[in-house]
Design an enzyme around this catalytic site. Structure first.
Site, PDB file in Angstrom:
ATOM      1  N   HIS A 102     -42.477  90.916  18.712  1.00 44.46           N
ATOM      2  CA  HIS A 102     -43.687  91.379  18.029  1.00 44.46           C
ATOM      3  C   HIS A 102     -43.417  92.444  16.966  1.00 44.46           C
ATOM      4  O   HIS A 102     -44.323  92.890  16.290  1.00 44.46           O
ATOM      5  CB  HIS A 102     -44.690  91.945  19.047  1.00 44.46           C
ATOM      6  CG  HIS A 102     -44.249  93.258  19.615  1.00 44.46           C
ATOM      7  ND1 HIS A 102     -43.362  93.349  20.646  1.00 44.46           N
ATOM      8  CD2 HIS A 102     -44.548  94.537  19.277  1.00 44.46           C
ATOM      9  CE1 HIS A 102     -43.137  94.613  20.932  1.00 44.46           C
ATOM     10  NE2 HIS A 102     -43.835  95.379  20.110  1.00 44.46           N
TER      11      HIS A 102
HETATM   12  C1  UD1 Z   1     -47.698  98.926  19.097  1.00 50.81           C
HETATM   13  C2  UD1 Z   1     -46.612  99.980  18.847  1.00 50.81           C
HETATM   14  C3  UD1 Z   1     -45.257  99.403  19.219  1.00 50.81           C
HETATM   15  C4  UD1 Z   1     -45.257  98.835  20.614  1.00 50.81           C
HETATM   16  C5  UD1 Z   1     -46.399  97.855  20.793  1.00 50.81           C
HETATM   17  C6  UD1 Z   1     -46.459  97.366  22.206  1.00 50.81           C
HETATM   18  C7  UD1 Z   1     -47.098 101.517  16.975  1.00 50.81           C
HETATM   19  C8  UD1 Z   1     -46.738 101.854  15.589  1.00 50.81           C
HETATM   20  N1  UD1 Z   1     -46.559 100.357  17.453  1.00 50.81           N
HETATM   21  O1  UD1 Z   1     -47.416  97.841  18.215  1.00 50.81           O
HETATM   22  O2  UD1 Z   1     -44.291 100.438  19.129  1.00 50.81           O
HETATM   23  O3  UD1 Z   1     -44.020  98.192  20.852  1.00 50.81           O
HETATM   24  O4  UD1 Z   1     -47.637  98.497  20.449  1.00 50.81           O
HETATM   25  O5  UD1 Z   1     -47.353  96.314  22.364  1.00 50.81           O
HETATM   26  O6  UD1 Z   1     -47.831 102.240  17.598  1.00 50.81           O
HETATM   27  N2  UD1 Z   1     -53.951  93.622  18.422  1.00 50.81           N
HETATM   28  C9  UD1 Z   1     -54.876  92.877  19.085  1.00 50.81           C
HETATM   29  N3  UD1 Z   1     -55.343  93.341  20.283  1.00 50.81           N
HETATM   30  C10 UD1 Z   1     -54.921  94.497  20.825  1.00 50.81           C
HETATM   31  C11 UD1 Z   1     -53.990  95.252  20.121  1.00 50.81           C
HETATM   32  C12 UD1 Z   1     -53.502  94.809  18.936  1.00 50.81           C
HETATM   33  O7  UD1 Z   1     -55.290  91.811  18.635  1.00 50.81           O
HETATM   34  O8  UD1 Z   1     -55.378  94.850  21.929  1.00 50.81           O
HETATM   35  C13 UD1 Z   1     -53.408  93.099  17.134  1.00 50.81           C
HETATM   36  C14 UD1 Z   1     -54.226  93.496  15.934  1.00 50.81           C
HETATM   37  O9  UD1 Z   1     -54.174  92.461  15.028  1.00 50.81           O
HETATM   38  C15 UD1 Z   1     -53.437  94.665  15.373  1.00 50.81           C
HETATM   39  C16 UD1 Z   1     -52.018  94.279  15.716  1.00 50.81           C
HETATM   40  O10 UD1 Z   1     -52.112  93.594  16.955  1.00 50.81           O
HETATM   41  O11 UD1 Z   1     -53.647  94.862  14.030  1.00 50.81           O
HETATM   42  C17 UD1 Z   1     -51.063  95.423  15.836  1.00 50.81           C
HETATM   43  O12 UD1 Z   1     -51.525  96.383  16.797  1.00 50.81           O
HETATM   44  P1  UD1 Z   1     -51.003  97.904  16.727  1.00 50.81           P
HETATM   45  O13 UD1 Z   1     -51.492  98.661  17.880  1.00 50.81           O
HETATM   46  O14 UD1 Z   1     -51.259  98.466  15.378  1.00 50.81           O
HETATM   47  O15 UD1 Z   1     -49.429  97.745  16.831  1.00 50.81           O
HETATM   48  P2  UD1 Z   1     -48.544  96.818  17.791  1.00 50.81           P
HETATM   49  O16 UD1 Z   1     -47.854  95.800  16.966  1.00 50.81           O
HETATM   50  O17 UD1 Z   1     -49.325  96.382  18.966  1.00 50.81           O
END
Ligand code: UD1
Length: 375
Positions: free
Chosen positions: A205
């Site tokens: 991811h």
């Molecule tokens: C975040 C952390 C990463 C960690 C990961 C674990 C940061 C910068 N990154 O990355 O270090 O390894 O979490 O999972 O904090 N989304 C959903 N549902 C959710 C959460 C996220 O659909 O419940 C999707 C959304 O499109 C969002 C994308 O995932 O824009 C990214 O989510 P985000 O929390 O920004 O970063 P992660 O890639 O999850």
């Protein structure tokens, strides 16, 4: 002592669970759980609270997804209000996600001591958002709880006062060791038609792997060859799913006959899948550590790791996206020559206890936070 425990994203929940267990047993500590809402899907958040027995958050500000700046800012605004209302003596943050840095920064500006659990890890790749979060959170913290000796050295090299560094072990492993003992209510292997040690588990991811079509393509190319040799199961993180759809790459995955994509799993199912896998392919941080404890060979799809102890002591090899390197490691494992490794010091299930004991010992100092802020 009044403390706030911050959690926002999936790996944070696994890390705060054993600290909550410890705090529940201590008299005289009033604790407050702050959920930033960085992760919000039921299977990225609520199922973890339920399964790991973490109490309901006292507050969830539902910051949700956005650009880094907006997400971090929303969390900061929400957390400042919580600090003003609750007035904690100390704030505990874990890991390296945006929620970690956002809350550490707000607390530090209010002269509230910060304890960082999992301090000192360094990938030395400043393009990773997590590296920025780690370095800055460490700089803002008064208690730096580390998982390994190399983290202590990293912090000292950065000029952090050694008196602030406490080598306590790994809270994620506390959770793993506790839940590994719990019998499964249902068998995820049966649900997915898998046989123990007869499949590989994939997680992917990271922005570097999934936000670039070229990089994602390189990995798919390697996976195509891997699944010809062993069945591959991929619980897809929402970020990765979004990118795969955006790049129109679903077909590429569907073309692989021996490859199964599934929704993100709850903690226990994932642990069971990991424990029974022949090997794991991953770009996650925590999974490199968990596979080391489970003795499962791990192939890390990144150019470097902030957790080198999993390579020097554990079962991990870091290969990046290079197809030849990935396939070389896969064939070593399938020929019975995968790494076995040993358990790093203090990854023994007692880390949360050590952390809470240290905070209690240092209570007088925490109450005199002015002295702590000079340390
Ligand atoms: C975040 C952390 C990463 C960690 C990961 C674990 C940061 C910068 N990154 O990355 O270090 O390894 O979490 O999972 O904090 N989304 C959903 N549902 C959710 C959460 C996220 O659909 O419940 C999707 C959304 O499109 C969002 C994308 O995932 O824009 C990214 O989510 P985000 O929390 O920004 O970063 P992660 O890639 O999850």
């Amino acid at each position: 002592m009044k403390l706030i425990l911050v959690a926002g994203a999936r790996p944070n929940f696994i890390k705060i669970a054993p600290i909550c267990d410890e705090l529940k047993q201590k008299k005289g500590i009033d604790y407050y759980i702050f959920h930033t809402g960085q992760h919000y899907d039921e299977n990225m958040s609520k199922t973890f609270f339920d399964q790991l027995g973490i109490p309901e958050p006292d507050k969830n500000i539902n910051a949700g997804s956005n650009s880094h700046a907006v997400q971090t800012a929303e969390i900061m605004i929400g957390f400042e209000k919580v600090l003003n209302d609750y007035k904690p003596d100390i704030v505990i943050v874990v890991g390296d996600v945006n929620s970690t840095l956002a809350c550490a920064l707000v607390a530090a500006k209010q002269n509230i001591p910060v304890a960082h659990v999992e301090a000192g890890l360094r990938s030395y790749n400043w393009r990773m958002p997590e590296e920025i979060n780690r370095v800055l959170t460490d700089r803002l913290s008064q208690f730096l709880f580390t998982t390994c000796e190399d983290a202590n050295e990293n912090l000292k090299r950065e000029g952090i006062n050694p008196e602030k560094i406490y080598f306590v072990g790994n809270v994620m492993i506390d959770t793993l060791l506790k839940f590994k003992r719990i019998p499964m209510e249902h068998d995820i292997l049966q649900d997915l038609n898998l046989n123990s040690k007869n499949y590989a588990l994939l997680t992917m991811h990271r922005p570097v792997n999934v936000d670039s079509i070229d990089n994602l393509f390189d990995i798919i190319d390697a996976l195509y060859e891997v699944q010809k040799q062993v069945k591959v199961v991929y619980p897809v993180h929402p970020r990765a799913r979004k990118k795969i759809i955006e790049f129109g790459l679903e077909k590429k995955f569907e073309e692989m006959d021996n490859f199964t994509m599934i929704d993100p799993l709850c903690y226990l199912d994932f642990l069971h899948l990991m424990d029974n896998a022949r090997f794991v392919l991953t770009d996650s941080g925590g999974i490199q550590e968990e596979t080391t404890i489970l003795g499962i060979p791990c192939i890390t799809l990144r150019e470097e790791t902030e957790r080198p102890i999993t390579v020097t002591e554990g079962t991990n090899v870091v290969v990046g996206r290079d197809k030849n390197k990935i396939l070389t490691e896969v064939s070593k494992i399938l020929n019975g020559k995968g790494k076995t490794g040993r358990i790093p010091p203090k990854w023994d299930g007692m880390t949360a206890q050590r952390i809470v004991d240290i905070l209690i010992q240092k209570q007088n100092l925490i109450n005199k936070s002015k002295e702590l802020m000079i340390l």
